[in-house]
Write a protein that holds these residues in place. Structure first.
Motif, mmCIF file in Angstrom:
data_model
loop_
_atom_site.group_PDB
_atom_site.id
_atom_site.type_symbol
_atom_site.label_atom_id
_atom_site.label_comp_id
_atom_site.label_asym_id
_atom_site.label_seq_id
_atom_site.Cartn_x
_atom_site.Cartn_y
_atom_site.Cartn_z
ATOM 1 N N UNK A 35 0.815 -1.210 0.000
ATOM 2 C CA UNK A 35 0.000 0.000 0.000
ATOM 3 C C UNK A 35 0.851 1.263 0.000
ATOM 4 N N UNK A 36 1.904 1.304 0.812
ATOM 5 C CA UNK A 36 2.744 2.501 0.872
ATOM 6 C C UNK A 36 3.467 2.770 -0.448
ATOM 7 N N UNK A 37 3.976 1.724 -1.077
ATOM 8 C CA UNK A 37 4.672 1.911 -2.350
ATOM 9 C C UNK A 37 3.694 2.382 -3.427
ATOM 10 N N UNK A 38 2.478 1.836 -3.439
ATOM 11 C CA UNK A 38 1.480 2.275 -4.418
ATOM 12 C C UNK A 38 1.076 3.728 -4.172
ATOM 13 N N UNK A 39 0.846 4.105 -2.924
ATOM 14 C CA UNK A 39 0.471 5.481 -2.599
ATOM 15 C C UNK A 39 1.612 6.424 -2.954
ATOM 16 N N UNK A 40 2.843 6.036 -2.641
ATOM 17 C CA UNK A 40 4.002 6.863 -2.966
ATOM 18 C C UNK A 40 4.105 7.075 -4.473
ATOM 19 N N UNK A 41 3.910 6.003 -5.242
ATOM 20 C CA UNK A 41 3.984 6.100 -6.698
ATOM 21 C C UNK A 41 2.930 7.057 -7.241
ATOM 22 N N UNK A 42 1.707 6.939 -6.747
ATOM 23 C CA UNK A 42 0.647 7.837 -7.214
ATOM 24 C C UNK A 42 0.912 9.278 -6.778
ATOM 25 N N UNK A 43 1.471 9.454 -5.572
ATOM 26 C CA UNK A 43 1.805 10.803 -5.103
ATOM 27 C C UNK A 43 2.882 11.445 -5.944
ATOM 28 N N UNK A 44 3.913 10.681 -6.275
ATOM 29 C CA UNK A 44 4.984 11.204 -7.127
ATOM 30 C C UNK A 44 4.432 11.552 -8.507
ATOM 31 N N UNK A 45 3.587 10.693 -9.034
ATOM 32 C CA UNK A 45 2.979 10.968 -10.340
ATOM 33 C C UNK A 45 2.137 12.225 -10.326
ATOM 34 N N UNK A 46 1.440 12.456 -9.230
ATOM 35 C CA UNK A 46 0.612 13.665 -9.110
ATOM 36 C C UNK A 46 1.487 14.920 -9.018
ATOM 37 N N UNK A 47 2.527 14.854 -8.181
ATOM 38 C CA UNK A 47 3.398 16.018 -7.988
ATOM 39 C C UNK A 47 4.165 16.350 -9.265
ATOM 40 N N UNK A 48 4.616 15.335 -9.983
ATOM 41 C CA UNK A 48 5.402 15.562 -11.204
ATOM 42 C C UNK A 48 4.539 15.703 -12.453
ATOM 43 N N UNK A 49 3.239 15.691 -12.300
ATOM 44 C CA UNK A 49 2.289 15.873 -13.407
ATOM 45 C C UNK A 49 2.530 14.872 -14.542
ATOM 46 N N UNK A 50 2.657 13.601 -14.153
ATOM 47 C CA UNK A 50 2.834 12.564 -15.155
ATOM 48 C C UNK A 50 1.554 12.408 -15.963
ATOM 49 N N UNK A 51 1.703 11.911 -17.172
ATOM 50 C CA UNK A 51 0.527 11.612 -17.982
ATOM 51 C C UNK A 51 -0.190 10.415 -17.366
ATOM 52 N N UNK A 52 -1.478 10.270 -17.626
ATOM 53 C CA UNK A 52 -2.191 9.103 -17.075
ATOM 54 C C UNK A 52 -1.559 7.772 -17.466
ATOM 55 N N UNK A 53 -1.050 7.681 -18.683
ATOM 56 C CA UNK A 53 -0.417 6.432 -19.120
ATOM 57 C C UNK A 53 0.828 6.144 -18.295
ATOM 58 N N UNK A 54 1.638 7.173 -18.059
ATOM 59 C CA UNK A 54 2.847 6.983 -17.255
ATOM 60 C C UNK A 54 2.480 6.647 -15.815
ATOM 61 N N UNK A 55 1.418 7.232 -15.290
ATOM 62 C CA UNK A 55 0.985 6.914 -13.926
ATOM 63 C C UNK A 55 0.560 5.456 -13.814
ATOM 64 N N UNK A 56 -0.133 4.966 -14.836
ATOM 65 C CA UNK A 56 -0.559 3.563 -14.821
ATOM 66 C C UNK A 56 0.650 2.643 -14.850
#
Length: 167
Positions: free
Chosen positions: A18-39
Motif C-alpha cells: 500500500x505505501x509503495x502504491x500510494x508513494x507512486x501515485x503521489x509522485x505521479x501527481x506532484x510531477x504531473x505525469x501523464x495518465x499512461x505513465x501513472x498507470x
C-alpha cells in the motif's frame, strides 16, 4: 512466524504494498505525469511492493530462526510420506471445488450485470467488496491467530485440548 507467535510482521507486511502504491501515485501527481505513465508506474509499484511484502517476513524469519529454505524430496520407497501426500490431495480437491463454485458465482453475476446497464457491473462489484470486507478482515485475523496454536496441539497429539477448543 505465526507458528512462533509473532503476528506483527504478517499483519504489517501488506503495508509495504500500500505505501509503495500510494508513494507512486503521489509522485505521479506532484510531477504531473501523464495518465499512461501513472498507470505504468503504478504497475511497477505493485511489483516492487509485492516483492517487499514477501521479502520482509522472509528476512525477519531468517534473522530470528536462522531458517534456510530447502527442497526436501521424498524417497519413493517411503510409503508413509506418499500415503500422507495422497491424503492431502484427497482433501485438496473438495476445497478447490468449493473455491471454484464461488468464482463461477461471481462470473455469472458479472455476466448478468453487464447485460443490464453500464453501471450494474460496477455496483455489483462494489457491493460484493463491501460485503467481503468484514468477512476478510475478521476471518483472516481469527485464522491467523488460531491456526498455529491448533496445528501445534494436533502435531503434539493433545486431542483433549483440540476437543475442548471446539466446544
Amino acid at each position: 512466524l505465526n507458528v512462533l507467535n509473532s503476528f506483527k510482521v504478517g499483519a504489517f507486511s501488506p503495508m509495504f504494498l500500500n505505501l509503495v502504491m500510494i508513494f507512486s501515485l503521489g509522485v505521479g501527481y506532484v510531477l504531473h505525469w501523464t495518465p499512461t505513465k501513472q498507470v505504468w508506474m503504478l504497475c511497477l509499484s505493485v511489483l516492487l511492493g509485492g516483492i517487499l511484502q514477501c521479502l520482509w517476513p522472509f528476512v525477519v524469519l531468517k534473522s530470528r530462526t536462522q531458517w534456510n529454505p530447502a527442497w526436501i524430496l521424498t524417497d519413493k520407497k517411503d510409503t508413509s510420506s506418499n500415503a500422507e501426500l495422497q491424503k492431502l490431495w484427497s482433501l485438496f480437491w473438495p476445497a478447490l471445488l468449493g473455491a471454484a463454485v464461488y468464482q463461477i458465482n461471481i462470473f455469472v453475476g458479472r455476466t448478468l450485470a453487464f447485460g443490464l446497464n453500464e453501471s450494474a457491473a460496477s455496483v455489483l462489484y462494489l457491493a460484493n467488496r463491501f460485503v467481503e470486507l468484514p468477512l476478510g478482515v475478521f476471518s483472516a485475523a481469527i485464522t491467523t491467530v488460531i491456526l498455529p496454536g491448533l496445528s501445534l496441539m494436533i502435531a503434539n497429539k493433545r486431542w483433549d485440548e483440540v476437543n475442548s477448543f471446539y466446544r
